[in-house]
Enzyme design. Structure first.
Site, PDB file in Angstrom:
ATOM      1  N   HIS A 126       4.717   2.418  -7.929  1.00  0.00           N
ATOM      2  CA  HIS A 126       3.713   1.359  -8.061  1.00  0.00           C
ATOM      3  C   HIS A 126       2.909   1.530  -9.355  1.00  0.00           C
ATOM      4  O   HIS A 126       2.555   0.554 -10.016  1.00  0.00           O
ATOM      5  CB  HIS A 126       2.746   1.374  -6.873  1.00  0.00           C
ATOM      6  CG  HIS A 126       3.393   1.077  -5.557  1.00  0.00           C
ATOM      7  ND1 HIS A 126       3.562   2.019  -4.581  1.00  0.00           N
ATOM      8  CD2 HIS A 126       3.921  -0.075  -5.066  1.00  0.00           C
ATOM      9  CE1 HIS A 126       4.151   1.469  -3.533  1.00  0.00           C
ATOM     10  NE2 HIS A 126       4.391   0.202  -3.798  1.00  0.00           N
ATOM     11  N   SER A 131       7.936   5.395  -0.700  1.00  0.00           N
ATOM     12  CA  SER A 131       6.943   5.916   0.248  1.00  0.00           C
ATOM     13  C   SER A 131       7.642   6.617   1.410  1.00  0.00           C
ATOM     14  O   SER A 131       7.062   7.452   2.089  1.00  0.00           O
ATOM     15  CB  SER A 131       6.031   4.805   0.745  1.00  0.00           C
ATOM     16  OG  SER A 131       6.764   3.647   0.986  1.00  0.00           O
ATOM     17  N   GLN A 168       7.878  -9.353   7.782  1.00  0.00           N
ATOM     18  CA  GLN A 168       9.091  -8.843   7.146  1.00  0.00           C
ATOM     19  C   GLN A 168       9.650  -7.607   7.861  1.00  0.00           C
ATOM     20  O   GLN A 168      10.625  -7.019   7.413  1.00  0.00           O
ATOM     21  CB  GLN A 168       8.870  -8.559   5.665  1.00  0.00           C
ATOM     22  CG  GLN A 168       8.000  -7.351   5.329  1.00  0.00           C
ATOM     23  CD  GLN A 168       7.757  -7.232   3.835  1.00  0.00           C
ATOM     24  OE1 GLN A 168       7.004  -8.005   3.235  1.00  0.00           O
ATOM     25  NE2 GLN A 168       8.385  -6.256   3.203  1.00  0.00           N
ATOM     26  N   GLY A 208       0.818  -1.207   0.000  1.00  0.00           N
ATOM     27  CA  GLY A 208       0.000   0.000   0.000  1.00  0.00           C
ATOM     28  C   GLY A 208       0.852   1.257   0.000  1.00  0.00           C
ATOM     29  O   GLY A 208       2.027   1.215  -0.378  1.00  0.00           O
TER      30      GLY A 208
HETATM   31  O1  PAF Z   1       8.140  -4.395  -1.869  1.00  0.00           O
HETATM   32  C1  PAF Z   1       7.154  -4.519  -1.110  1.00  0.00           C
HETATM   33  O2  PAF Z   1       6.282  -3.655  -1.036  1.00  0.00           O
HETATM   34  C2  PAF Z   1       7.034  -5.762  -0.241  1.00  0.00           C
HETATM   35  O3  PAF Z   1       8.283  -6.199   0.209  1.00  0.00           O
HETATM   36  C3  PAF Z   1       6.279  -6.910  -0.938  1.00  0.00           C
HETATM   37  C4  PAF Z   1       7.012  -7.413  -2.158  1.00  0.00           C
HETATM   38  C5  PAF Z   1       4.885  -6.430  -1.327  1.00  0.00           C
HETATM   39  C6  PAF Z   1       6.119  -8.080   0.045  1.00  0.00           C
HETATM   40  O4  PAF Z   1       5.436  -7.714   1.183  1.00  0.00           O
END
Ligand code: PAF
Length: 289
Positions: A36, A185, A60, A30
């Site tokens: 993106h 972001s 993560q 998001g």
């Molecule tokens: O790059 C990201 O935004 C994140 O690491 C991903 C690939 C969506 C995995 O949570």
């Protein structure tokens, strides 16, 4: 067709069942930005059905505070997806993705030993695990990732190769502001003064690329060229500045194969990363007189 927003794995599978064959996935956490949008554009150019996931993946994050303060802007993100032509957004709650703490994870070794992997223990395990889950949920034909997160991209490419996952990974070049700053972001967290300084990171990487173009091959000298620029600015704290080989992400002493010069810096409380690919200088032809 107007956008559909679903929150369950069952709904993703049901919606995508009749559309198999040309499904593109843009995985995100998001807080969508122009980087993106570029991924979505690339997906639209190749796939009939374009999907995105919006999920701030707890496994993560190394620090709970970092996870807690990660921006969550679902409504705005869905509007961005809709105007960009995304067909389906999957925005699951944490319990949908992790109904019980996962006992299974995906660990991509060696590629995660240096760069961000060395400083953020467990981060790439969390990324690889959630991306693998998303691939199982969507079963996309293609998935789109930005080159700004070069180590993440390398990890995912290797995971797909090692585990025979039938998904084509599409690399999308880093999108930059006019002054060179890679779009992220985190840029919105910079103060006006920090934002003014931030483009020095890419300028430093470019200076090193210039040295390579002029014939420099010694890794220490290449790194010194970049470091000299960022270190001139006292408000920048360099977390790492490394030259690794582009395939295995292992440190290079000499640029004798394609390399990746990658850096992470801190500006106040904001961490920025960037990288450039470096090709060894073409052998010069001997002039025979
Ligand atoms: O790059 C990201 O935004 C994140 O690491 C991903 C690939 C969506 C995995 O949570």
């Amino acid at each position: 067709m107007s956008i559909e927003v679903v929150h369950s794995i069952a709904a993703v599978r049901e919606k995508l069942a009749p559309r198999r064959g040309s499904v593109g996935l843009v995985p995100t956490m998001g807080a969508l930005h122009r980087g993106h949008l570029r991924l979505i554009e690339e997906a639209r150019a190749r796939d009939r059905t374009v999907t995105a996931s919006i999920f701030v993946n707890p496994i993560q994050f190394n620090q709970p505070e970092d996870y807690a303060r990660y921006p969550r802007t679902l409504e705005g993100d869905v509007a961005v997806c809709e105007s960009a032509g995304v067909d389906l957004v999957f925005a699951p709650p944490v319990e949908e993705m992790y109904p019980v703490p996962p006992a299974t994870s995906v660990e991509v070794a060696t590629l995660t030993e240096h760069l961000c992997g060395a400083r953020r223990p467990g981060h790439f395990r969390g990324v690889a695990t959630v991306v693998m889950k998303l691939f199982e949920i969507f079963q996309p034909d293609r998935a789109y990732f930005g080159e700004k997160d070069a180590q993440q991209l390398a990890v995912i490419e290797r995971m797909v190769r090692d585990l025979n996952v039938p998904v084509e990974i599409i690399r999308v070049p880093t999108v930059r502001e006019a002054d060179g700053l890679a779009i992220s972001s985190r840029n919105q967290l910079l103060s006006a003064e920090e934002r003014r300084i931030a483009p020095l990171l890419f300028a430093a990487l470019e200076a090193a690329a210039g040295a390579v173009a002029a014939g420099e091959r010694d890794a220490a000298a290449i790194k010194r060229t970049a470091a000299a620029l960022v270190e001139r600015e006292p408000r920048i704290r360099v977390e790492y500045l490394e030259l690794v080989d582009a395939a295995g992400l292992q440190p290079l002493a000499l640029l004798d194969r394609p390399g990746l010069l990658a850096a992470a810096i801190w500006l106040g409380t904001t961490r920025l990363i960037d990288n450039v690919r470096l090709e060894p200088r073409q052998k010069s032809h001997k002039v025979v007189s």
